[in-house]
Design a protein around this motif. Structure first.
Motif, short mmCIF file in Angstrom:
data_model
loop_
_atom_site.label_atom_id
_atom_site.label_comp_id
_atom_site.label_asym_id
_atom_site.label_seq_id
_atom_site.Cartn_x
_atom_site.Cartn_y
_atom_site.Cartn_z
N VAL A 17 22.25 65.57 63.11
CA VAL A 17 22.26 66.71 64.02
C VAL A 17 22.29 66.28 65.48
CG1 VAL A 17 21.00 68.77 64.75
CG2 VAL A 17 21.12 68.16 62.33
N THR A 18 21.44 65.35 65.86
CA THR A 18 21.35 65.01 67.28
C THR A 18 22.03 63.69 67.62
OG1 THR A 18 19.28 63.78 67.05
CG2 THR A 18 19.11 66.16 67.42
N SER A 19 22.40 62.94 66.65
CA SER A 19 23.04 61.63 66.83
C SER A 19 22.15 60.62 67.53
CB SER A 19 24.36 61.76 67.59
OG SER A 19 25.23 62.59 66.91
N CYS A 20 20.88 60.96 67.77
CA CYS A 20 19.95 60.04 68.45
C CYS A 20 20.66 59.36 69.62
CB CYS A 20 19.42 58.99 67.49
SG CYS A 20 18.38 59.65 66.20
N ASP A 21 21.30 60.13 70.46
CA ASP A 21 22.28 59.60 71.40
C ASP A 21 21.73 59.02 72.69
OD1 ASP A 21 21.52 61.95 72.57
OD2 ASP A 21 23.45 62.93 72.28
N ASN A 22 20.50 59.24 73.02
CA ASN A 22 19.94 58.71 74.27
C ASN A 22 20.81 59.08 75.48
OD1 ASN A 22 17.76 57.54 73.01
ND2 ASN A 22 18.86 55.63 72.64
N LYS A 23 21.39 60.24 75.49
CA LYS A 23 22.21 60.66 76.61
C LYS A 23 21.34 61.22 77.73
CE LYS A 23 26.47 61.52 74.14
NZ LYS A 23 27.52 62.48 73.81
N GLU A 24 21.79 61.00 78.94
CA GLU A 24 21.10 61.48 80.13
C GLU A 24 21.87 62.65 80.72
OE1 GLU A 24 18.29 60.20 81.61
OE2 GLU A 24 18.04 58.57 80.16
N LYS A 25 21.14 63.63 81.24
CA LYS A 25 21.79 64.74 81.92
C LYS A 25 22.22 64.28 83.31
CE LYS A 25 19.61 68.34 83.72
NZ LYS A 25 18.86 69.58 83.89
N VAL A 26 23.48 64.53 83.62
CA VAL A 26 24.03 64.20 84.93
C VAL A 26 24.45 65.52 85.58
CG1 VAL A 26 25.85 62.97 86.17
CG2 VAL A 26 24.85 61.97 84.12
N THR A 27 23.96 65.78 86.77
CA THR A 27 24.28 67.02 87.48
C THR A 27 25.24 66.69 88.62
OG1 THR A 27 22.06 67.84 86.96
CG2 THR A 27 23.30 69.02 88.65
N ILE A 28 26.37 67.40 88.63
CA ILE A 28 27.39 67.19 89.65
C ILE A 28 27.49 68.45 90.51
CG2 ILE A 28 29.83 66.71 90.10
CD1 ILE A 28 29.90 65.12 87.50
N TYR A 29 27.34 68.27 91.81
CA TYR A 29 27.45 69.36 92.78
C TYR A 29 28.77 69.17 93.52
CZ TYR A 29 22.39 69.58 92.06
OH TYR A 29 21.14 69.66 91.51
N VAL A 30 29.58 70.24 93.59
CA VAL A 30 30.88 70.13 94.25
C VAL A 30 31.00 71.22 95.31
CG1 VAL A 30 33.39 70.07 93.93
CG2 VAL A 30 31.88 69.27 92.09
N THR A 31 31.54 70.85 96.48
CA THR A 31 31.74 71.82 97.55
C THR A 31 33.04 71.53 98.29
OG1 THR A 31 30.71 72.89 99.45
CG2 THR A 31 30.42 70.52 99.29
N ASN A 32 33.63 72.58 98.84
CA ASN A 32 34.79 72.47 99.72
C ASN A 32 34.32 72.93 101.10
OD1 ASN A 32 37.16 72.71 101.16
ND2 ASN A 32 38.02 74.34 99.92
N VAL A 33 34.23 72.01 102.04
CA VAL A 33 33.77 72.35 103.38
C VAL A 33 34.89 72.30 104.41
CG1 VAL A 33 31.34 71.76 102.98
CG2 VAL A 33 32.93 70.00 103.77
N SER A 34 36.13 72.34 103.93
CA SER A 34 37.27 72.30 104.82
C SER A 34 37.53 73.67 105.43
CB SER A 34 38.53 71.84 104.08
OG SER A 34 39.65 72.04 104.90
N GLN A 35 37.55 73.73 106.74
CA GLN A 35 37.87 74.98 107.43
C GLN A 35 39.37 75.23 107.47
OE1 GLN A 35 36.07 74.67 111.27
NE2 GLN A 35 33.99 74.74 110.45
N TYR A 36 40.17 74.26 107.05
CA TYR A 36 41.62 74.37 107.13
C TYR A 36 42.26 74.74 105.79
CZ TYR A 36 40.55 71.97 111.43
OH TYR A 36 40.00 71.64 112.64
N THR A 37 41.48 74.74 104.72
CA THR A 37 42.00 75.05 103.39
C THR A 37 41.08 76.05 102.73
OG1 THR A 37 42.85 72.79 103.20
CG2 THR A 37 42.67 74.03 101.17
N ASP A 38 41.60 77.26 102.46
CA ASP A 38 40.78 78.29 101.82
C ASP A 38 40.31 77.87 100.43
OD1 ASP A 38 41.01 79.97 103.96
OD2 ASP A 38 42.71 81.07 103.14
N SER A 39 41.18 77.18 99.70
CA SER A 39 40.87 76.79 98.34
C SER A 39 41.58 75.47 98.03
CB SER A 39 41.33 77.87 97.37
OG SER A 39 41.06 77.51 96.05
N THR A 40 40.92 74.61 97.31
CA THR A 40 41.53 73.36 96.91
C THR A 40 41.18 73.05 95.47
OG1 THR A 40 41.93 71.08 97.58
CG2 THR A 40 39.66 71.82 97.66
#
Length: 135
Positions: A17-40
């Motif tokens: 069921v769990t595969s005893c995987d020893n996996k770690e949670k990785v949290t990725i935060y993404v942002t677009n702070v370009s004032q010249y591109t509405d969306s990328t």
């Protein structure tokens, strides 16, 4: 059921069921702070496997992050972020569990040169082991 039977059942459950995987949670935060591109559109590849491909809209509300969580086994990884429109790329490495919080930012800014004004594009990565205040 005997102790040996319970251990066998528990171990089987762990493997199936769990595969005893020893996996770690990785949290990725993404942002677009370009004032010249509405969306990328940004693609995030880890060890050349596509984990995320999504449009990120500019927001003048700071900080404004889209948050994604993944589970990865402990180890070293290559991470590549590609911006679709201009082909801007950033290569870096991750070491799990050390780099459990990853902040990715796309930005453009004018670079004032004597001859002309140009826009410089960049993808920036910040990695942390512990949560960081976003403001």
């Amino acid at each position: 059921m005997s102790i040996k039977g319970l251990i066998t059942v528990g171990l089987s459950y762990c493997l199936i069921v769990t595969s005893c995987d020893n996996k770690e949670k990785v949290t990725i935060y993404v942002t677009n702070v370009s004032q010249y591109t509405d969306s990328t559109e940004l693609s995030i590849l880890i060890n050349d496997s596509l984990y995320l491909k999504q449009q990120f809209k500019y927001s003048d509300i700071v900080p404004k992050y889209d948050v994604f969580e993944y589970k990865l086994p402990k180890g070293k990884y290559g991470i590549k972020i590609v911006e679709a429109r201009y082909g801007t790329q950033k290569l870096d490495s991750l070491t799990i569990p050390k780099d459990k919080y990853v902040f990715i930012s796309f930005n453009e800014h004018k670079k004032n040169l004597p001859a002309n004004d140009t826009i410089k594009r960049g993808i920036y990565i910040l990695k942390r082991e512990k949560p960081t205040k976003l403001y």
